[in-house]
Scaffold this motif. Sequence first.
Motif, PDB file in Angstrom:
ATOM      1  N   ASP A  16     112.311  81.929 -23.555  1.00  0.00           N
ATOM      2  CA  ASP A  16     113.558  81.171 -23.402  1.00  0.00           C
ATOM      3  C   ASP A  16     113.285  79.978 -24.573  1.00  0.00           C
ATOM      4  N   GLY A  18     113.833  76.492 -23.648  1.00  0.00           N
ATOM      5  CA  GLY A  18     113.735  75.289 -22.709  1.00  0.00           C
ATOM      6  C   GLY A  18     115.190  75.008 -22.356  1.00  0.00           C
ATOM      7  N   GLU A  19     115.575  73.530 -22.576  1.00  0.00           N
ATOM      8  CA  GLU A  19     116.734  73.095 -22.223  1.00  0.00           C
ATOM      9  C   GLU A  19     117.719  72.992 -23.641  1.00  0.00           C
ATOM     10  N   ALA A  20     117.662  73.980 -24.578  1.00  0.00           N
ATOM     11  CA  ALA A  20     118.468  74.121 -25.625  1.00  0.00           C
ATOM     12  C   ALA A  20     119.373  75.424 -25.673  1.00  0.00           C
ATOM     13  N   TYR A  63     121.802  77.941 -21.391  1.00  0.00           N
ATOM     14  CA  TYR A  63     120.443  77.673 -20.748  1.00  0.00           C
ATOM     15  C   TYR A  63     120.065  78.890 -20.072  1.00  0.00           C
ATOM     16  N   GLU A  64     118.785  78.765 -19.840  1.00  0.00           N
ATOM     17  CA  GLU A  64     117.819  79.976 -19.102  1.00  0.00           C
ATOM     18  C   GLU A  64     118.359  81.355 -19.532  1.00  0.00           C
ATOM     19  N   TYR A  83     120.202  75.518 -32.773  1.00  0.00           N
ATOM     20  CA  TYR A  83     119.820  74.988 -31.328  1.00  0.00           C
ATOM     21  C   TYR A  83     120.332  73.842 -31.000  1.00  0.00           C
TER      22      TYR A  83
END
Length: 112
Positions: A16, A18-20, A63-64, A83
Amino acid sequence: MWLISWLPGQNTGLHDHGEALGAFIVIEGTLSEATVQPASQVGGPVRTARRAFAAGSVRGFGYEHIHDVANLGTVPAISLHAYAPELTAMTQYVLEGQRLRVVSSDRAGVDW
């Protein structure tokens, strides 16, 4: 942004961002993306799907998003990845049966 060259057979493994949020464009060659569809319950079985992206194709993701990008062809490929916010963490996974298992969690400035 990352400009990545791919030799035949190279892949990222399931990961993944992360939060990007992110996107990539295939500049040359063809790339294949395997994605993991989330389980309906935490820890439940997941499904995978695979799509091919030829030169000029753009793939955005949120996300995710867990995926494995690969060059399954016989000639090199090139792609550009972007990103936002900045990519600061990635988690690597393996698929065991129909379940994901975390292999590692990596942070920018520490692990790459």
